[in-house]
Design a protein around this motif. Sequence first.
Motif, PDB file in Angstrom:
ATOM      1  N   GLY A  71       8.237  -2.607  -5.241  1.00 59.37           N
ATOM      2  CA  GLY A  71       7.687  -2.268  -3.939  1.00 59.37           C
ATOM      3  C   GLY A  71       6.851  -3.406  -3.380  1.00 59.37           C
ATOM      4  O   GLY A  71       6.755  -4.494  -3.963  1.00 59.37           O
ATOM      5  N   ASP A  72       6.232  -3.155  -2.239  1.00 56.93           N
ATOM      6  CA  ASP A  72       5.372  -4.153  -1.612  1.00 56.93           C
ATOM      7  C   ASP A  72       4.127  -4.379  -2.458  1.00 56.93           C
ATOM      8  O   ASP A  72       3.656  -3.478  -3.149  1.00 56.93           O
ATOM      9  CB  ASP A  72       4.953  -3.691  -0.219  1.00 56.93           C
ATOM     10  CG  ASP A  72       6.126  -3.608   0.732  1.00 56.93           C
ATOM     11  OD1 ASP A  72       7.121  -4.330   0.501  1.00 56.93           O
ATOM     12  OD2 ASP A  72       6.054  -2.828   1.687  1.00 56.93           O
ATOM     13  N   LYS A  73       3.587  -5.583  -2.362  1.00 56.19           N
ATOM     14  CA  LYS A  73       2.390  -5.908  -3.123  1.00 56.19           C
ATOM     15  C   LYS A  73       1.168  -5.290  -2.455  1.00 56.19           C
ATOM     16  O   LYS A  73       0.988  -5.387  -1.238  1.00 56.19           O
ATOM     17  CB  LYS A  73       2.209  -7.416  -3.230  1.00 56.19           C
ATOM     18  CG  LYS A  73       1.097  -7.811  -4.170  1.00 56.19           C
ATOM     19  CD  LYS A  73       1.228  -9.245  -4.607  1.00 56.19           C
ATOM     20  CE  LYS A  73       0.388  -9.458  -5.833  1.00 56.19           C
ATOM     21  NZ  LYS A  73       0.698 -10.689  -6.495  1.00 56.19           N
ATOM     22  N   VAL A  74       0.352  -4.649  -3.270  1.00 60.54           N
ATOM     23  CA  VAL A  74      -0.888  -4.046  -2.800  1.00 60.54           C
ATOM     24  C   VAL A  74      -2.036  -4.879  -3.362  1.00 60.54           C
ATOM     25  O   VAL A  74      -2.130  -5.086  -4.566  1.00 60.54           O
ATOM     26  CB  VAL A  74      -1.014  -2.578  -3.277  1.00 60.54           C
ATOM     27  CG1 VAL A  74      -2.329  -1.984  -2.843  1.00 60.54           C
ATOM     28  CG2 VAL A  74       0.144  -1.761  -2.755  1.00 60.54           C
ATOM     29  N   LEU A  75      -2.902  -5.373  -2.466  1.00 60.76           N
ATOM     30  CA  LEU A  75      -4.038  -6.184  -2.891  1.00 60.76           C
ATOM     31  C   LEU A  75      -5.302  -5.327  -2.876  1.00 60.76           C
ATOM     32  O   LEU A  75      -5.577  -4.629  -1.911  1.00 60.76           O
ATOM     33  CB  LEU A  75      -4.224  -7.382  -1.965  1.00 60.76           C
ATOM     34  CG  LEU A  75      -3.078  -8.387  -1.967  1.00 60.76           C
ATOM     35  CD1 LEU A  75      -3.329  -9.475  -0.950  1.00 60.76           C
ATOM     36  CD2 LEU A  75      -2.875  -8.979  -3.343  1.00 60.76           C
ATOM     37  N   VAL A  76      -6.062  -5.403  -3.967  1.00 67.52           N
ATOM     38  CA  VAL A  76      -7.328  -4.679  -4.092  1.00 67.52           C
ATOM     39  C   VAL A  76      -8.427  -5.735  -4.175  1.00 67.52           C
ATOM     40  O   VAL A  76      -8.425  -6.561  -5.088  1.00 67.52           O
ATOM     41  CB  VAL A  76      -7.330  -3.784  -5.345  1.00 67.52           C
ATOM     42  CG1 VAL A  76      -8.639  -3.046  -5.458  1.00 67.52           C
ATOM     43  CG2 VAL A  76      -6.159  -2.824  -5.313  1.00 67.52           C
ATOM     44  N   PHE A  77      -9.349  -5.714  -3.227  1.00 66.11           N
ATOM     45  CA  PHE A  77     -10.395  -6.731  -3.158  1.00 66.11           C
ATOM     46  C   PHE A  77     -11.759  -6.057  -3.268  1.00 66.11           C
ATOM     47  O   PHE A  77     -12.074  -5.142  -2.523  1.00 66.11           O
ATOM     48  CB  PHE A  77     -10.300  -7.497  -1.827  1.00 66.11           C
ATOM     49  CG  PHE A  77     -11.285  -8.611  -1.704  1.00 66.11           C
ATOM     50  CD1 PHE A  77     -11.161  -9.749  -2.467  1.00 66.11           C
ATOM     51  CD2 PHE A  77     -12.348  -8.525  -0.813  1.00 66.11           C
ATOM     52  CE1 PHE A  77     -12.076 -10.798  -2.356  1.00 66.11           C
ATOM     53  CE2 PHE A  77     -13.252  -9.553  -0.689  1.00 66.11           C
ATOM     54  CZ  PHE A  77     -13.116 -10.690  -1.465  1.00 66.11           C
ATOM     55  N   HIS A  78     -12.562  -6.502  -4.233  1.00 65.80           N
ATOM     56  CA  HIS A  78     -13.924  -6.003  -4.423  1.00 65.80           C
ATOM     57  C   HIS A  78     -14.905  -7.138  -4.136  1.00 65.80           C
ATOM     58  O   HIS A  78     -14.670  -8.283  -4.526  1.00 65.80           O
ATOM     59  CB  HIS A  78     -14.148  -5.525  -5.865  1.00 65.80           C
ATOM     60  CG  HIS A  78     -13.321  -4.352  -6.245  1.00 65.80           C
ATOM     61  ND1 HIS A  78     -13.642  -3.075  -5.885  1.00 65.80           N
ATOM     62  CD2 HIS A  78     -12.182  -4.252  -6.949  1.00 65.80           C
ATOM     63  CE1 HIS A  78     -12.750  -2.240  -6.359  1.00 65.80           C
ATOM     64  NE2 HIS A  78     -11.839  -2.932  -7.012  1.00 65.80           N
ATOM     65  N   LYS A  79     -15.983  -6.809  -3.464  1.00 65.31           N
ATOM     66  CA  LYS A  79     -16.997  -7.806  -3.155  1.00 65.31           C
ATOM     67  C   LYS A  79     -18.353  -7.134  -3.071  1.00 65.31           C
ATOM     68  O   LYS A  79     -18.475  -6.028  -2.553  1.00 65.31           O
ATOM     69  CB  LYS A  79     -16.688  -8.480  -1.818  1.00 65.31           C
ATOM     70  CG  LYS A  79     -17.705  -9.520  -1.438  1.00 65.31           C
ATOM     71  CD  LYS A  79     -17.402 -10.149  -0.108  1.00 65.31           C
ATOM     72  CE  LYS A  79     -18.508 -11.129   0.226  1.00 65.31           C
ATOM     73  NZ  LYS A  79     -18.312 -11.768   1.497  1.00 65.31           N
ATOM     74  N   GLY A  90      -3.929  -7.649  -7.714  1.00 62.51           N
ATOM     75  CA  GLY A  90      -2.685  -7.287  -7.050  1.00 62.51           C
ATOM     76  C   GLY A  90      -1.825  -6.403  -7.935  1.00 62.51           C
ATOM     77  O   GLY A  90      -1.931  -6.426  -9.167  1.00 62.51           O
ATOM     78  N   HIS A  91      -0.963  -5.597  -7.282  1.00 61.98           N
ATOM     79  CA  HIS A  91      -0.093  -4.683  -8.020  1.00 61.98           C
ATOM     80  C   HIS A  91       1.189  -4.474  -7.239  1.00 61.98           C
ATOM     81  O   HIS A  91       1.165  -4.323  -6.022  1.00 61.98           O
ATOM     82  CB  HIS A  91      -0.809  -3.340  -8.222  1.00 61.98           C
ATOM     83  CG  HIS A  91       0.047  -2.314  -8.889  1.00 61.98           C
ATOM     84  ND1 HIS A  91       0.346  -2.356 -10.217  1.00 61.98           N
ATOM     85  CD2 HIS A  91       0.685  -1.220  -8.392  1.00 61.98           C
ATOM     86  CE1 HIS A  91       1.121  -1.335 -10.526  1.00 61.98           C
ATOM     87  NE2 HIS A  91       1.345  -0.626  -9.430  1.00 61.98           N
ATOM     88  N   ARG A  92       2.335  -4.457  -7.952  1.00 61.79           N
ATOM     89  CA  ARG A  92       3.629  -4.117  -7.358  1.00 61.79           C
ATOM     90  C   ARG A  92       4.238  -2.980  -8.154  1.00 61.79           C
ATOM     91  O   ARG A  92       4.527  -3.128  -9.340  1.00 61.79           O
ATOM     92  CB  ARG A  92       4.569  -5.316  -7.361  1.00 61.79           C
ATOM     93  CG  ARG A  92       4.173  -6.362  -6.352  1.00 61.79           C
ATOM     94  CD  ARG A  92       5.178  -7.464  -6.283  1.00 61.79           C
ATOM     95  NE  ARG A  92       6.372  -7.022  -5.588  1.00 61.79           N
ATOM     96  CZ  ARG A  92       7.426  -7.808  -5.393  1.00 61.79           C
ATOM     97  NH1 ARG A  92       7.428  -9.045  -5.820  1.00 61.79           N
ATOM     98  NH2 ARG A  92       8.487  -7.356  -4.761  1.00 61.79           N
ATOM     99  N   GLN A  93       4.416  -1.839  -7.510  1.00 60.32           N
ATOM    100  CA  GLN A  93       4.964  -0.651  -8.169  1.00 60.32           C
ATOM    101  C   GLN A  93       6.473  -0.816  -8.365  1.00 60.32           C
ATOM    102  O   GLN A  93       7.157  -1.382  -7.518  1.00 60.32           O
ATOM    103  CB  GLN A  93       4.692   0.591  -7.323  1.00 60.32           C
ATOM    104  CG  GLN A  93       5.121   1.887  -7.948  1.00 60.32           C
ATOM    105  CD  GLN A  93       4.299   2.246  -9.161  1.00 60.32           C
ATOM    106  OE1 GLN A  93       3.111   2.010  -9.198  1.00 60.32           O
ATOM    107  NE2 GLN A  93       4.943   2.795 -10.153  1.00 60.32           N
TER     108      GLN A  93
END
Length: 105
Positions: A71-79, A90-93
């Motif tokens: 699937g599409d790449k999902v970006l998770v950003f913490h700051k 990042g994660h690709r299902q």
Amino acid sequence: MYAIVEINGQQFKAEAGKKLFVHHIQNAENGATVEFDRVLLVDKEGSITVGAPTVEGAKVVCQIVSNMVKGDKVLVFHKKRRKGYRKLNGHRQQFTELTIKEVVA
């Protein structure tokens, strides 16, 4: 005619000829035929049958087009501001692509 079917814990609307992307099915081969019997609802030209919890004798017959689709790449950003803390993940299902052959009810 369509049906609401549960596949790997998710509900999908299934109609003949439609393509579905479901969570990855283990040990599935391309071109194989699979049947799903957890049919929750069936609509036959306006007459609706709701199962409790499933409809007896109903099933959805599918053919596996591709066993592994990403699937599409999902970006998770913490700051955290003013602390210098930044983290990017990042994660690709992985999905399985199905084509619905028929809905039997």
